[in-house]
Design an enzyme around this catalytic site. Structure first.
Site, PDB file in Angstrom:
ATOM      1  N   HIS A 200       0.827  -1.197   0.000  1.00 24.14           N
ATOM      2  CA  HIS A 200       0.000   0.000   0.000  1.00 24.14           C
ATOM      3  C   HIS A 200       0.866   1.253   0.000  1.00 24.14           C
ATOM      4  CE1 HIS A 200      -4.020  -1.768   1.000  1.00 24.14           C
ATOM      5  NE2 HIS A 200      -3.263  -2.746   1.493  1.00 24.14           N
ATOM      6  N   GLU A 282       2.848   0.293   4.300  1.00 29.15           N
ATOM      7  CA  GLU A 282       2.523   1.595   3.721  1.00 29.15           C
ATOM      8  C   GLU A 282       3.864   2.206   3.314  1.00 29.15           C
ATOM      9  OE1 GLU A 282      -0.442   2.664   3.229  1.00 29.15           O
ATOM     10  OE2 GLU A 282      -1.791   1.788   4.716  1.00 29.15           O
TER      11      GLU A 282
END
Length: 318
Positions: A200, A282
């Site tokens: 992500h 992330e």
């Protein structure tokens, strides 16, 4: 990673963690690698605190990482990775990861915005119910998180396959939407994978910078029981974070995780419903101009994939 719309309001870090010295990290990234690369004999701490780390590795960096595979031709932002045509499940005949199975989960789906009713329906995540999937975030210039995550996943697949691993993607941009978060977890479970990583990029405020790895909290309810995987997932996440620092030069998040680059959450179905070691990463904040410049750079994306691959390899070869 957006929770349905962006920009996302940053969530305060939870739990007790020992901060990493970001000032030192910004100057000499390799100097704090020992905090994240666990000693092979250490393992997860029973008390839930940070495990003992190698104080300073005397081995050269190459001793801890997978040998990089040949660099592909760089792709422009928004274009498919040059590694995309390579088929899933075709590992090299031999290599240090031969016999290992890795599931790579590209976050979101570029077509989710065309199927809002489908992705808005709720699914069971063990601790409650949550939307099937979300659209993800994007840079101010419109480079989508779903495009980024699929590109990095293609690169990651190629690197791991070159090391002999069997790699399965939860989707390859070939679905009209999703998969839903519960199906993403189930794909890894059914594959009996040795590790899974969901790729992500975040959507936070300008000035919020850096990467963080999300670990599964201890969850038990409904179909969710992360007890057996919480410890191994923590080790997987720590190894990925350490290698990501060294390979990309990026610092841990300055807004989540208390400077550790690690965050534990109980609200993600992709983690709650997993029965195999799994983490999210992330890779940076798409809404910050400095991070966005990295995330849209094909050369940096290759480094990001290499860093994640090195961490997975460290975990699987422990």
């Amino acid at each position: 990673m957006s929770r349905g719309s962006f920009p996302r309001i940053p969530r305060s870090p939870g739990g007790s963690r020992t901060p990493l010295l970001l000032a030192v990290a910004a100057v000499v990234p390799a100097g704090f690698l020992g905090w994240l690369l666990w000693d092979a004999s250490g393992g997860p701490a029973d008390d839930g605190k940070r495990p003992a780390a190698a104080a300073a590795s005397s081995a050269p960096p190459s001793a801890h990482r997978v040998s990089p595979s040949p660099q592909p031709r760089a792709s422009a932002p928004g274009q498919p990775s040059p590694s995309a045509p390579e088929a899933e499940g075709t590992p090299s005949a031999d290599g240090p990861l031969k016999g290992k199975v890795v599931v790579v989960d590209p976050g979101h789906n570029i077509h989710n915005s065309e199927h809002t009713a489908e992705i808005d329906r709720s699914v069971d995540i063990g601790t409650g119910r949550k939307e099937c999937d979300t659209t993800g975030t994007s840079t101010d210039a419109g480079y989508a998180e779903a495009t980024f995550s699929l590109d990095v996943s293609h690169r990651l697949r190629r690197i791991l396959q070159a090391q002999g691993a069997t790699v399965r993607l939860t989707h390859d941009g070939d679905r009209p939407f999703g998969p839903c978060v519960d199906e993403r977890a189930e794909i890894g479970n059914k594959a009996h994978a040795d590790a899974a990583v969901s790729v992500h990029a975040d959507g936070a405020a300008v000035g919020d910078r850096g990467f963080h790895v999300i670990l599964p909290a201890a969850v038990k309810g409904g179909r969710a029981d992360t007890g057996p995987i919480a410890g191994p997932s923590k080790e997987l996440g720590a190894r990925i974070a350490g290698n990501f620092v060294r390979t990309t030069g990026s610092a841990p998040s300055n807004y989540i995780g208390g400077g550790t680059g690690l965050d534990t959450r109980s609200d993600l179905g992709g983690l709650n419903l997993s029965t195999i070691p799994k983490v999210f990463i992330e890779c940076g904040n798409m809404r910050d101009p400095q991070d966005a410049a990295l995330l849209t750079d094909p050369t940096w994306r290759e480094k990001a994939a290499q860093g994640i691959a090195n961490g997975i390899a460290d975990f699987l070869r422990r």
